[in-house]
Motif scaffolding. Structure first.
Motif: not given
Length: 502
Positions: A335-338, A341, A344, A358
């Motif tokens: 997922q792309r968070i803040d 990539d 999770v 990361k």
């Protein structure tokens, strides 16, 4: 073929009555015939000894050496001691060779001043022989007279049997096989680091069999305590060789890739005994202590997480993460968070550092399948499917191009491809969380390129992230199309090549 240098082929034999005849047949069918075939019977108690004796009676090039069972490394060493050839090759008794293997390697060594030559190999996967994906970039092109500093990516190619050595080099280093499992690793690493030069070929020179019976080879017994113990011990021994002999750049690449072989052992953790876990835990912890943070950050993220947990003795968390990776119903793992990539896993394990999950560029892997090649005048119409693994779905359609590479001139030219959604039924298997594959059609006009042979690559751009590489799969496994004015061919490793026919 006129007489050439004598090649000594060392074949250790132990309990392989099902396979050894096919192995010897493939050697005797070589188009290069100046061979000394030294078969070392390592104390077999099945019918292997009788089979090899029959071959020795039939062909004077076959010679049998007998010894009490001492293991694969000792058998190979015995074969070397009883050999007299200018060149030296190794063959496992359950594997086979393509007919031109030794002709190609001898021709290369005779024409170069290198210490050894290494070719590509295919591995038996689901009943068919295919080039392993990690070998594709290593053997994409022919390279003569390279050093390990020129080609550090060759360091993981630690097999003895896809190489041919000058005997003078073998004796001068000197090289020998140790006792125990994975006996190739240390001497082949030493050879790569010691050679003043070696040659790399795209040609497939070896067929590696995976057995389906109770006599499975060493590499198929990852679940055994002795096997994992030997594996981590050999990995430590290779580290010592690399740290002592290699340049900083080569050491850095080794530290970033040496964990790749641990994947199958990590996947055995849920079913492994406590002794198995103990050996793996301490082995991985020892390896991790050798690697600095920057190099470990370049390891593929899923593997990095599993190794980090294993080194800390967190078996239950390793099992939870493995279960999450293997559950097809799990939401996207990537997922792309803040604006980062990430992988999770924080919903199943606690205390994972943010930097550990990361994603890095090493996570990105292009899978490009060639569907068809047709000719329309001077245009070659290439249809295929491309997919980037290890990248969160950006929610945008990728753009695809076919890159024409002229190895002689060192030039490249990209030809934009058109979307072809109907081709996506030919897609490779889609891992959890991977972006949607892209079907494409590209029209390549080869008339402007003269008689040069062009190598092709696939280039995929997803929201500014560009990944490129050769076609890595198609059915059948190889083809040649001659439809004037175009000559097209595809082989594992080099991929699709195009040229004009006059």
């Amino acid at each position: 073929m006129p007489s050439g240098p004598l090649v000594s082929v060392i074949i250790p034999v132990y309990q392989v009555e099902r396979y050894v005849a096919e192995c010897l047949d493939s050697v005797l069918a070589q188009t290069y015939t100046d061979l000394e075939i030294v078969v070392v019977d390592d104390g077999s108690t099945d019918g292997s000894a009788d089979i090899v004796a029959e071959y020795a009676e039939r062909d004077q090039r076959v010679r049998v050496v007998r010894q009490a069972n001492a293991g694969l490394g000792a058998a190979r060493n015995a074969g070397v001691r009883h050999s007299h050839g200018e060149f030296l090759a190794f063959l496992d008794s359950d594997d086979t060779l393509p007919p031109d293997s030794y002709a190609v390697m001898v021709d290369t060594l005779v024409g170069s001043v290198s210490d050894f030559v290494v070719g590509a190999m295919t591995k038996q996967i689901d009943g068919a022989y295919r080039l392993p994906g990690w070998l594709v970039p290593l053997h994409r092109t022919r390279r003569i007279g390279v050093r390990i500093d020129d080609a550090p990516e060759m360091l993981p190619d630690i097999f003895a049997w896809n190489k041919m050595f000058r005997r003078s080099f073998w004796d001068a280093v000197p090289l020998a096989f140790p006792k125990g499992s994975y006996e190739d690793h240390v001497p082949m690493t030493t050879a790569l680091l010691s050679a003043h030069a070696f040659d790399v070929l795209p040609d497939v020179v070896y067929r590696w069999r995976t057995r389906d019976d109770d006599s499975r080879s060493i590499t198929q017994r990852k679940h055994e305590v002795a096997n994992v113990t030997d594996a981590v011990a050999i990995k430590q021994a290779v580290c010592e060789v690399v740290d002592a002999r290699a340049s900083p750049e080569v050491r850095r690449l080794w530290h970033r890739t040496m964990f790749n072989d641990l994947r199958p052992y990590l996947h055995e953790v849920p079913s492994g005994s406590e002794a198995y876990w103990h050996a793996l835990h301490h082995g991985v912890a020892g390896l991790l202590a050798r690697v600095d943070a920057d190099d470990f950050a370049a390891v593929e993220t899923r593997l990095r997480v599993l190794c980090w947990l294993t080194a800390r003795g967190r078996r239950a968390d390793v099992e939870r993460v493995l279960a999450r990776f293997g559950d097809p119903a799990t939401p996207s793992l990537l997922q792309r968070i803040d604006d980062r990539d990430v992988l999770v896993v924080d919903d199943v394990v606690d205390g994972i550092p943010a930097d550990l999950v990361k994603l890095s560029p090493t996570d990105r892997n292009l899978r490009a399948r060639l569907v068809s090649v047709t000719v329309d005048g001077s245009q070659v119409i290439i249809r295929g499917v491309a997919q980037v693994i290890g990248l969160p779905d950006r929610g945008v359609e990728p753009t695809v191009a076919v890159r024409l590479v002229d190895p002689t001139a060192g030039s490249e030219h990209d030809v934009a491809a058109e979307p072809a959604p109907a081709l996506e039924k030919h897609r490779p298997p889609r891992p959890n969380g991977a972006p949607t594959p892209a079907g494409f059609t590209a029209r390549v006009d080869v008339s402007a390129w003269g008689t040069r042979v062009l190598r092709t690559e696939v280039v995929v751009d997803i929201a500014g992230i560009v990944v490129s590489g050769p076609f890595t799969g198609r059915q059948p496994d190889a083809f040649t199309l001659v439809e004037p004015p175009v000559h097209a061919s595809w082989h594992p490793g080099p991929g699709l090549a195009l040229a004009l026919v006059h």
